[in-house]
Design a protein around this motif. Structure first.
Motif, PDB file in Angstrom:
ATOM      1  N   UNK A 356    -133.932  20.449 -75.171  1.00 42.99           N
ATOM      2  CA  UNK A 356    -132.717  20.851 -74.756  1.00 42.99           C
ATOM      3  C   UNK A 356    -132.429  22.195 -75.294  1.00 42.99           C
ATOM      4  N   UNK A 357    -132.777  22.734 -76.387  1.00 46.10           N
ATOM      5  CA  UNK A 357    -132.665  24.029 -76.826  1.00 46.10           C
ATOM      6  C   UNK A 357    -133.364  25.096 -76.198  1.00 46.10           C
ATOM      7  N   UNK A 358    -134.399  24.927 -75.714  1.00 46.15           N
ATOM      8  CA  UNK A 358    -135.320  26.172 -75.207  1.00 46.15           C
ATOM      9  C   UNK A 358    -134.765  26.780 -74.225  1.00 46.15           C
ATOM     10  N   UNK A 359    -134.743  28.097 -74.385  1.00 49.53           N
ATOM     11  CA  UNK A 359    -134.366  29.111 -73.507  1.00 49.53           C
ATOM     12  C   UNK A 359    -133.151  29.329 -73.515  1.00 49.53           C
ATOM     13  N   UNK A 360    -132.140  28.778 -74.489  1.00 43.69           N
ATOM     14  CA  UNK A 360    -130.771  28.901 -74.405  1.00 43.69           C
ATOM     15  C   UNK A 360    -130.223  30.004 -75.272  1.00 43.69           C
ATOM     16  N   UNK A 361    -130.894  30.640 -76.005  1.00 44.08           N
ATOM     17  CA  UNK A 361    -130.452  31.679 -76.895  1.00 44.08           C
ATOM     18  C   UNK A 361    -130.816  33.182 -76.273  1.00 44.08           C
ATOM     19  N   UNK A 362    -130.340  34.185 -76.746  1.00 49.59           N
ATOM     20  CA  UNK A 362    -130.447  35.545 -76.107  1.00 49.59           C
ATOM     21  C   UNK A 362    -131.972  36.003 -76.532  1.00 49.59           C
TER      22      UNK A 362
END
Ligand code: SF4
Length: 434
Positions: A356-362
């Motif tokens: 779920x966390x992949x690709x969610x930060x800058x």
């Protein structure tokens, strides 16, 4: 201490060159054919496209495509040599700037000629590298203004939008994309941000187009984790990871942490994979910047994962809420798992975060943390189960000092040719201590 190991007989067209323990002078570089003014930028671009050269900063984007993306634009473009390597297991970029600054600057000038850039920057955090580049610029002034911009050393400072932000006078922190630097970069101009090893390979291709394929298909690697000191060397794509482990001095490796922290963990079976970006990506890992941390059989992959996640949590730039909470949660869960104090639902939580966390930060830091968690569950389920039961046989047998993993690799020491020639002042050949 990090040692440099030369390929058996370094042929022309290697980035390591014949004397990697020395800083190369402009005269020595010119003697290899460097800075040749007769190279045609169009022809060079065609050679780079034909060679299939990919970027060496981590993402592995085709170099010719990246050059063309800036070249096609109207405003006066900018080129940046990015020598800020954030991965703790990598030492190649800092070594390159310290030892072969002319090779990098020649590549920057070639990139400027291809893109039509009107100014350039060398972006770095390593003081010795900065000194070396400034000396090289004075020794062989480039045909366009080139400025050295220094930054603080962090995991994210070399991310390309952080590079642009820092050169523009801001903090070295990533921004949301788009726009990407090739669209709007330094001062709003289209900007090529290129890793220094990529630029070195562009310069080598300009000098020896006949070797373009070999230049594009070899790479610097920083190896660590085994009983031997960390090692910097250059190898051709396709070499099995297991062969690399044996050459490094870790033939019994039980797996590896790949691509710095970015490629996650792989088990012993994966060591049969070839060191080649496509094959590694297809297998669910990554070559990234070429840093490989081998896992000694006496080292537990769960504690390696915990140490990697702790590093990422500490390095979060804390500007994306999901990154602050996500890296902290992954770090705490893996730390509890390593310590044998994790609750029974820890593996489920780690699995959920890894997806779920992949690709969610800058930037890629949050992806790296998610990748560490997911790859640990995939590659070492037995070790995870043992830790949930607080009965890991590897940890039980480890000496207390072996419990944690040193993931940071020192840059090999480099001496100036002057120092090398001075009588009674021997060069600390091929070793570094910082
Ligand atoms: S993902 Fe994390 S490290 Fe990357 S920009 Fe956001 S807060 Fe910073």
């Amino acid at each position: 201490m990090t040692t440099i190991r030369l390929p058996t007989a370094p042929p022309p067209g290697t980035v390591l060159g014949a004397a990697p323990h020395l800083t190369e002078s402009a005269d020595a570089y010119r003697a290899t054919g460097g800075y040749d003014p007769a190279v045609d930028p169009e022809e060079l671009l065609a050679h780079l496209a034909a060679s299939g050269l990919r970027g060496r900063g981590g993402a592995g984007f085709p170099a010719a495509v990246k050059l063309r993306s800036v070249r096609g634009r109207d405003d006066s473009p900018v080129v940046v040599a990015n020598g800020e390597e954030g991965e703790p297991g990598s030492a190649k970029d800092r070594w390159l700037l310290r030892a072969r600054p002319h090779l990098v600057l020649d590549g920057l000038v070639r990139a400027a000629a291809v893109t039509g850039a009107v100014r350039g920057y060398v972006y770095l955090s390593d003081a010795a590298a900065g000194e070396s580049v400034r000396r090289a610029l004075a020794e062989h002034p480039p045909p366009l203004p080139v400025e050295v911009v220094e930054t603080g050393h962090t995991y994210v400072a070399g991310e390309e939008s952080a590079v642009v932000r820092r050169i523009d006078g801001g903090p070295a922190l990533p921004t949301a994309k788009p726009p990407r630097p090739f669209e709007r970069g330094v001062g709003g101009a289209p900007t090529l941000v290129s890793n220094v090893e990529t630029l070195a390979r562009i310069a080598l291709t300009a000098t020896r187009p006949d070797l373009r394929r070999a230049i594009a298909r070899s790479t610097l690697v920083t190896l660590s984790g085994g009983p031997a000191a960390p090692m910097l060397t250059e190898v051709p794509y396709g070499i099995p990871l297991r062969t690399l482990a044996a050459r490094y001095g870790a033939p019994e490796a039980a797996g590896a942490l790949m691509g710095g922290l970015f490629g996650g963990l792989v088990d012993a079976d994966a060591l049969d994979l070839p060191l080649e970006p496509g094959a590694l990506t297809a297998a669910g890992t990554a070559l990234g910047c070429g840093a490989v941390h081998f896992l000694a059989p006496t080292r537990c992959p769960v504690t390696t994962a915990a140490d990697a996640a702790a590093h990422l949590a500490a390095e979060s730039a804390r500007q994306c809420g999901v990154c602050v909470s996500g890296t902290s949660a992954v770090g705490k869960a893996l730390n509890g798992l390593a310590a044998g104090t994790a609750g029974p639902d820890t593996a489920d939580s780690l699995l959920r975060w890894s997806q779920g966390l992949t690709g969610r930060g800058a930037c890629g830091l949050l992806d790296a943390a998610a990748g560490i968690a997911g790859s640990l569950l995939r590659a070492f389920p037995g070790h995870v189960r043992s830790h949930l039961a607080a009965s890991c046989p590897v940890c039980a047998a480890a000496a207390p000092a072996d419990g944690r993993h040193r993931l940071t690799v020192a840059v090999p020491e480099v001496a100036s040719p002057l120092t090398a020639a001075a009588p009674g002042n021997p060069v600390p050949v091929l070793k570094g201590t910082s």
